[in-house]
Design an enzyme around this catalytic site. Structure first.
Site, PDB file in Angstrom:
ATOM      1  N   GLU A   1     -72.798  24.837  47.016  1.00 53.25           N
ATOM      2  CA  GLU A   1     -71.964  25.261  45.735  1.00 53.25           C
ATOM      3  C   GLU A   1     -71.227  24.951  46.041  1.00 53.25           C
ATOM      4  O   GLU A   1     -70.923  25.829  46.726  1.00 53.25           O
ATOM      5  CB  GLU A   1     -72.504  26.281  45.746  1.00 53.25           C
ATOM      6  CG  GLU A   1     -74.904  26.987  45.718  1.00 53.25           C
ATOM      7  CD  GLU A   1     -74.857  26.399  44.220  1.00 53.25           C
ATOM      8  OE1 GLU A   1     -73.742  25.372  43.039  1.00 53.25           O
ATOM      9  OE2 GLU A   1     -76.445  26.312  43.908  1.00 53.25           O
TER      10      GLU A   1
ATOM     11  N   CYS B   1     -65.715  29.132  40.537  1.00 48.43           N
ATOM     12  CA  CYS B   1     -65.830  27.833  40.568  1.00 48.43           C
ATOM     13  C   CYS B   1     -66.547  27.085  39.340  1.00 48.43           C
ATOM     14  O   CYS B   1     -66.831  26.435  38.468  1.00 48.43           O
ATOM     15  CB  CYS B   1     -67.350  27.289  40.961  1.00 48.43           C
ATOM     16  SG  CYS B   1     -68.624  28.713  40.751  1.00 48.43           S
TER      17      CYS B   1
END
Length: 511
Positions: free
Chosen positions: A264, A298
């Site tokens: 990720e 993110c």
């Protein structure tokens, strides 16, 4: 916070899941420590001993032994233990959320929200523990049956980032545990206390259920600990959250030993505003997406792609909205935005501002670093907005600070092309009341991201859906849907319940 952490007057030693054993400070680490320093006020919170190589090897050996036992515990029983963990996190939600806010710098509401994510994934994992299902398939051979099963992988290494210091660990750990795996957690060296707090919180549950020591382990340190996990053939899966540069190094190391990785990585997320957008709905989502967690998510909104016909109106609305943003101590809920994580992030902010100016960008909301009373840590910066071009190198990369780029679009096709025209592919959104535009955005020729939203922002994913992205975001999926399959190995079984031995594909073989 005193209820969930040992006294920080002496360096704290990370240990195993049950808290029955703490690794000695005088091992290979040489007694080295990590300073946990709050970006809120600049104060030293505590010192935590780092894990040396011998500490790490002892952890892996303990975890391997625990796996042999844990994998045989029925999955619903493992799920019930995770349920009890969820109850513990409910009990300590305020304390842990406050610690997250103070150690990392995000607002208290966001800190509490992060702990709620742990609680939510615990609830999800409990139900999942009774749904680890395979398939039954028809065989081409008479008196044969085919099926698939899912079995635990083994040791799962979890490398987490500072921006979500506890939630992302839980996405991995809770699913891994109900799947029958054991976990070794390497938290960010910038947020070690929140990791220790989580271990303390679940310790009582693990002890009360006689869970073998080593099911949940913690190793602290810098990037070297991550390298040990990535290169260790005893670690079946490495789940890593962080920068694209870090993820590429992990992926190469794990692939080199034919292990599994779940990545990720970076996001360069955009919101598209068409001429049919409801701006009353869109503006709050844009502002939260751009300034929440001080631009250190993110899924932070970094690019705003605006139809020509509404560009000036949107710009004025954002200028007005940003003028209302209050920056200050994140533990004070009257403030919207807290500090960035450290001085290195401040320097990155300043360097990016300079690069934007050099590229020809114009700031419509001015940047700046805040000093003086209330900003003693030197980690507070002003969320800012710059008019830019999508192809500029500074826009093409992810910068983990609260800078939003305004980009013009001449058509929906142009907007989607700009949205997709970056190396990253995590989260995306469109605001439109036109059904055709929404469907075009969600179609195969639309957004190329792992997350594509309509009339909500890029930030704030729920745990029920699989979370992750494409391209340089790494391709991993965590949390909901069928993300659990990443933590298990698939086995195909064929059962012959007849009295003959027919071969597949009609092959004849006689002795």
């Amino acid at each position: 916070m005193q209820t969930i952490l040992p006294s920080p007057t002496q360096p704290i030693k990370p240990g195993t899941s049950t808290g029955q054993q703490f690794w000695p400070a005088d091992t290979a680490s040489g007694g080295k420590t990590i300073d946990s320093q709050s970006p809120v006020d600049g104060k030293l919170i505590a010192r935590v001993y780092t894990s040396g190589r011998s500490d790490y090897d002892q952890v892996v050996t303990t975890a391997q032994a625990a796996f042999l036992n844990w994998r045989q515990v029925p999955a619903p029983r493992r799920g019930d233990i995770v349920r009890q963990m969820g109850e513990q996190f409910r009990q300590y939600k305020r304390e842990l959320g406050t610690l997250v806010s103070y150690e990392m710098g995000k607002s208290l509401q966001e800190g509490l929200g992060e702990v709620q994510e742990i609680i939510d994934i615990c609830d999800f994992a409990v139900g999942l523990s009774r749904q680890l299902y395979g398939l039954t398939m028809s065989s081409e051979r008479p008196s044969h049956r085919m099926m698939e099963q899912w079995h635990p992988l083994g040791v799962v290494g979890i490398i987490s980032a500072f921006n979500f210091p506890v939630a992302v660990w839980s996405w991995n750990a809770m699913l891994a545990w109900v799947c029958g795996d054991v976990c070794i957690w390497k938290p960010s060296e910038k947020t070690p206390l929140t990791a220790l707090a989580c271990q303390q919180i679940i310790g009582d549950v693990l002890r009360a259920n006689d869970v073998p020591e080593g099911v949940s382990c913690l190793v602290t340190g810098d990037y070297k600990v991550g390298e040990w996990l990535a290169n260790d053939p005893r670690v079946a899966l490495v789940s890593a959250t962080g920068s694209t540069r870090m993820g590429k190094a992990v992926a190469q190391a794990v692939a080199g030993r034919l292990g599994r990785s779940l990545l990720e990585l970076g996001g360069n997320n955009a919101i598209i505003l068409t001429e049919h957008a409801d701006l009353e709905l869109a503006i709050p989502a844009i502002v939260f997406g751009a300034v929440g967690t001080a631009g250190q998510r993110c899924t932070t909104t970094r690019r705003l792609i605006i139809a020509d016909s509404i560009y000036d109106d949107v710009k004025q609305r954002l200028q007005k909205a940003y003028a209302q943003i209050r920056i200050g101590n994140p533990l004070d809920e009257s403030f919207h935005v807290g500090p960035v994580i450290d001085q290195q992030a401040v320097r990155q902010y300043q360097a990016t501002v300079d690069e934007i100016r050099q590229a020809g960008g114009r700031f419509v909301v001015e940047p700046g670093v805040l000093n003086g009373p209330g900003f003693e840590s030197g980690c507070y910066v002003k969320p800012c907005i710059a008019e830019a071009q999508n192809e500029w190198p500074v826009v093409q990369r992810e910068t983990f600070v609260p800078i939003l780029y305004l980009l013009r679009a001449h058509s929906l096709e142009d907007a989607i092309a700009q949205q997709n025209g970056v190396p990253q592919g995590l989260s995306s959104a469109i605001f439109t009341l036109n059904m055709r535009e929404a469907e075009q955005f969600l179609a195969a020729a639309g957004s190329d991201c792992g997350i594509a939203n309509v009339n909500i922002g890029t930030s704030g994913a729920e745990i029920g859906g699989a979370f992750g992205g494409e391209k340089e975001t790494g391709g991993g999926r965590e949390s909901g849907s069928d993300a659990w399959k990443a933590y298990m190995r698939r086995q195909t079984n064929t059962i012959n319940y007849g009295t003959t031995m027919p071969l597949a594909q009609g092959i004849s073989f006689a002795l």
